[in-house]
Design a protein around this motif. Sequence first.
Motif, short mmCIF file in Angstrom:
data_model
loop_
_atom_site.label_atom_id
_atom_site.label_comp_id
_atom_site.label_asym_id
_atom_site.label_seq_id
_atom_site.Cartn_x
_atom_site.Cartn_y
_atom_site.Cartn_z
N MET A 216 0.85 -1.19 0.00
CA MET A 216 0.00 0.00 0.00
C MET A 216 0.89 1.23 0.00
N GLY A 217 0.38 2.30 -0.54
CA GLY A 217 1.13 3.55 -0.55
C GLY A 217 0.19 4.72 -0.74
N ILE A 218 0.70 5.89 -0.52
CA ILE A 218 -0.07 7.11 -0.72
C ILE A 218 0.59 7.88 -1.86
N ALA A 219 -0.20 8.14 -2.88
CA ALA A 219 0.31 8.88 -4.03
C ALA A 219 0.16 10.37 -3.77
N SER A 220 1.22 11.11 -3.97
CA SER A 220 1.15 12.57 -3.81
C SER A 220 1.99 13.22 -4.89
N LEU B 146 1.33 13.91 -7.97
CA LEU B 146 1.28 13.24 -9.26
C LEU B 146 0.82 14.20 -10.35
N THR B 147 1.21 13.89 -11.55
CA THR B 147 0.69 14.62 -12.71
C THR B 147 -0.68 14.04 -13.05
N TRP B 148 -1.36 14.69 -13.97
CA TRP B 148 -2.65 14.17 -14.43
C TRP B 148 -2.47 12.76 -14.98
N THR B 149 -1.39 12.53 -15.70
CA THR B 149 -1.11 11.21 -16.27
C THR B 149 -0.93 10.17 -15.17
N GLY B 150 -0.28 10.54 -14.08
CA GLY B 150 -0.11 9.62 -12.96
C GLY B 150 -1.43 9.24 -12.32
N TYR B 151 -2.30 10.24 -12.14
CA TYR B 151 -3.62 9.94 -11.59
C TYR B 151 -4.44 9.07 -12.53
N GLU B 152 -4.31 9.34 -13.84
CA GLU B 152 -5.02 8.53 -14.83
C GLU B 152 -4.54 7.07 -14.76
N LEU C 100 -3.20 5.50 -12.13
CA LEU C 100 -3.69 4.88 -10.90
C LEU C 100 -5.16 4.51 -11.00
N GLU C 101 -5.95 5.38 -11.59
CA GLU C 101 -7.38 5.11 -11.73
C GLU C 101 -7.62 3.92 -12.66
N ALA C 102 -6.87 3.87 -13.76
CA ALA C 102 -7.03 2.77 -14.71
C ALA C 102 -6.57 1.45 -14.11
N ALA C 103 -5.57 1.48 -13.23
CA ALA C 103 -5.01 0.26 -12.64
C ALA C 103 -5.73 -0.15 -11.36
N ARG C 104 -6.75 0.60 -10.96
CA ARG C 104 -7.44 0.32 -9.69
C ARG C 104 -8.05 -1.07 -9.65
N LEU D 30 -8.46 -0.95 -21.46
CA LEU D 30 -9.09 -2.04 -20.70
C LEU D 30 -10.16 -1.51 -19.76
N ALA D 31 -9.84 -0.44 -19.04
CA ALA D 31 -10.79 0.14 -18.09
C ALA D 31 -12.02 0.68 -18.82
N THR D 32 -11.81 1.32 -19.97
CA THR D 32 -12.92 1.84 -20.75
C THR D 32 -13.83 0.73 -21.23
N ASP D 33 -13.24 -0.36 -21.69
CA ASP D 33 -14.04 -1.51 -22.14
C ASP D 33 -14.84 -2.12 -20.99
N GLN D 34 -14.25 -2.14 -19.79
CA GLN D 34 -14.98 -2.66 -18.63
C GLN D 34 -16.20 -1.80 -18.31
#
Length: 68
Positions: free
Chosen positions: A5-9, A11-17, A19-23, A53-57
Motif C-alpha cells: 500500500m502507498g499514498i500517491a502525492s 502526481l501529474t494528471w497522467t499519474g492519476y489517470e 492509478l485510476e485505470a489500474a485500480r 481495458l478500463a474503458t471496455d470494462q
Amino acid sequence: ETGPMGIASNLTWTGYEFLEAARDEGTWQTAKGAAAKGAGMTFAAVLAGLVALATDQVKQRLGLPPGH
C-alpha cells in the motif's frame, strides 16, 4: 491478501489517470501480463492499454459494445 500500500502525492494528471485505470485488480493483472510479453514497453504504452481495458470494462457494465 493485499499487495503493498502507498499514498500517491504530487502526481501529474497522467499519474492519476494511470492509478485510476489500474485500480481494478483484473485490469491491472491483464496489463501486467501484456507488459511482460512486450519487452521495452514504454509507460505511455502501458497507460494506453490500461485506459483501453478500463474503458471496455465500463462499457461492458453499461451494456455498450467494447472498442471505439
